[in-house]
Design a protein around this motif. Sequence first.
Motif, short mmCIF file in Angstrom:
data_model
loop_
_atom_site.label_atom_id
_atom_site.label_comp_id
_atom_site.label_asym_id
_atom_site.label_seq_id
_atom_site.Cartn_x
_atom_site.Cartn_y
_atom_site.Cartn_z
N TYR A 196 61.61 25.13 -71.35
CA TYR A 196 61.50 24.30 -70.14
C TYR A 196 61.27 25.18 -68.91
O TYR A 196 60.53 24.79 -68.00
CB TYR A 196 62.77 23.47 -69.95
CG TYR A 196 63.02 22.48 -71.06
CD1 TYR A 196 62.19 21.37 -71.24
CD2 TYR A 196 64.07 22.65 -71.95
CE1 TYR A 196 62.40 20.46 -72.26
CE2 TYR A 196 64.30 21.74 -72.98
CZ TYR A 196 63.46 20.66 -73.13
OH TYR A 196 63.68 19.77 -74.14
N ASP A 197 61.90 26.35 -68.88
CA ASP A 197 61.74 27.25 -67.74
C ASP A 197 60.29 27.69 -67.58
O ASP A 197 59.83 27.94 -66.46
CB ASP A 197 62.64 28.48 -67.90
CG ASP A 197 64.11 28.15 -67.74
OD1 ASP A 197 64.42 27.07 -67.20
OD2 ASP A 197 64.96 28.97 -68.15
N ASN A 226 58.50 24.80 -65.63
CA ASN A 226 59.10 24.33 -64.38
C ASN A 226 58.79 25.35 -63.28
O ASN A 226 59.21 26.50 -63.37
CB ASN A 226 60.61 24.18 -64.55
CG ASN A 226 61.28 23.57 -63.33
OD1 ASN A 226 60.70 23.50 -62.25
ND2 ASN A 226 62.52 23.11 -63.49
N PRO A 227 58.05 24.98 -62.26
CA PRO A 227 57.69 25.96 -61.21
C PRO A 227 58.91 26.64 -60.59
O PRO A 227 58.82 27.81 -60.20
CB PRO A 227 56.95 25.09 -60.19
CG PRO A 227 56.42 23.94 -60.97
CD PRO A 227 57.44 23.66 -62.02
N ARG A 228 60.03 25.94 -60.50
CA ARG A 228 61.22 26.52 -59.87
C ARG A 228 61.81 27.64 -60.71
O ARG A 228 62.46 28.56 -60.17
CB ARG A 228 62.28 25.42 -59.65
CG ARG A 228 63.49 25.90 -58.86
CD ARG A 228 64.47 24.78 -58.65
NE ARG A 228 65.05 24.29 -59.89
CZ ARG A 228 66.06 24.90 -60.55
NH1 ARG A 228 66.57 26.02 -60.08
NH2 ARG A 228 66.53 24.38 -61.66
N ASP A 245 62.92 16.71 -64.86
CA ASP A 245 63.80 16.25 -65.92
C ASP A 245 63.32 14.94 -66.52
O ASP A 245 63.33 14.76 -67.75
CB ASP A 245 65.23 16.08 -65.40
CG ASP A 245 65.91 17.41 -65.11
OD1 ASP A 245 65.38 18.46 -65.55
OD2 ASP A 245 66.97 17.41 -64.46
N ARG A 246 62.88 14.03 -65.68
CA ARG A 246 62.37 12.76 -66.19
C ARG A 246 61.11 12.97 -67.03
O ARG A 246 60.94 12.32 -68.08
CB ARG A 246 62.08 11.82 -65.02
CG ARG A 246 63.33 11.24 -64.37
CD ARG A 246 62.99 10.51 -63.07
NE ARG A 246 64.17 9.86 -62.50
CZ ARG A 246 64.22 9.35 -61.28
NH1 ARG A 246 63.15 9.43 -60.48
NH2 ARG A 246 65.32 8.78 -60.83
N SER A 247 60.25 13.85 -66.60
CA SER A 247 58.99 14.07 -67.32
C SER A 247 59.23 14.71 -68.69
O SER A 247 58.43 14.52 -69.61
CB SER A 247 58.05 14.96 -66.50
OG SER A 247 58.54 16.30 -66.42
N GLN A 248 60.33 15.47 -68.82
CA GLN A 248 60.62 16.17 -70.07
C GLN A 248 61.66 15.45 -70.92
O GLN A 248 62.04 15.96 -71.98
CB GLN A 248 61.10 17.59 -69.76
CG GLN A 248 60.08 18.45 -69.04
CD GLN A 248 58.80 18.61 -69.83
OE1 GLN A 248 58.84 18.92 -71.03
NE2 GLN A 248 57.66 18.41 -69.17
N GLY A 249 62.14 14.31 -70.45
CA GLY A 249 63.15 13.59 -71.21
C GLY A 249 64.52 14.23 -71.17
O GLY A 249 65.36 13.98 -72.06
#
Length: 281
Positions: free
Chosen positions: A63-64, A67-69, A184-188
């Motif tokens: 996920y990291d 995720n741009p952050r 988070d919503r986009s990745q479930g």
Amino acid sequence: MIGALARLVKIEHSVFALPFAYIGLFVAAGGWPGWRPFVLLTVAMVAMRSYAMAVNRLADVRYDRINPRTAGRELVTGEVGFRAAWAFTAGSAVVFVASCAGLNTLCLALAPVALVWGALYSLTKRFTWLCHFVLGSVLGLAPIAGWLAVRPEFALPALLFGCGVTCWVAGFDVLYACQDVDFDRSQGLHSIPAKFGVGTALALAAFAHVDAALFYLLAGYAAGLSWVYYVFWGVCSAVLLVEHRLISEHDLSRINVAFFTLNGIIAALLGVGTLLAVFLR
């Protein structure tokens, strides 16, 4: 490599847990506990936090990467390799267990439970929005661990401090998660902001922090701490209020000040206030 590993686990964030471990230690001892439990507890806490954080980074790396952050984290950039990260995780676990063994048999017996629980948070984001409270409960073990280090028995003051830490950490983790609500919503992935929206999440975080303040108040009373503790408790409660005034549903720009700076101040102040109350009693 050492510096990269330290950045990987955010070693400086040990400030969130160590003061509460010392609270449990000094309150249980009724003063200075001696060098052996002090040093062993410190090593155990740093090792445990490093282990849990490394597990989190390894579990979240996929996920990291997107995720741009978090795209600059050490495992994503390759600054720390997976083999080194796993070796560091295993080494931290070994140091933690060895430190617990040096304290007493109860601490040693509970060490595997703590390791399992410390790793669980990284998985809970996959299936429950209560993940913030799981993380809080991991850090909530700190004052209980400090107490058990010198008095191998469960006691009300330590449990109340543990509940306070659980609610405190859950509250500021909810605030931090507001940054990633869309991701988070986009990745479930599950979180309170993703489930209920940022506005409701901010209200629930505030409620958790009110609970934390009440638990800290009750813990001081159960421990028989002097008026000095309540002065520091009042200041910490005011800082929590400021923390929530800095953030709104439409302006999360000061999230780092609220999350890192103010919560570090709260941990340090409550720790200092407790120690002063113990020694001035």
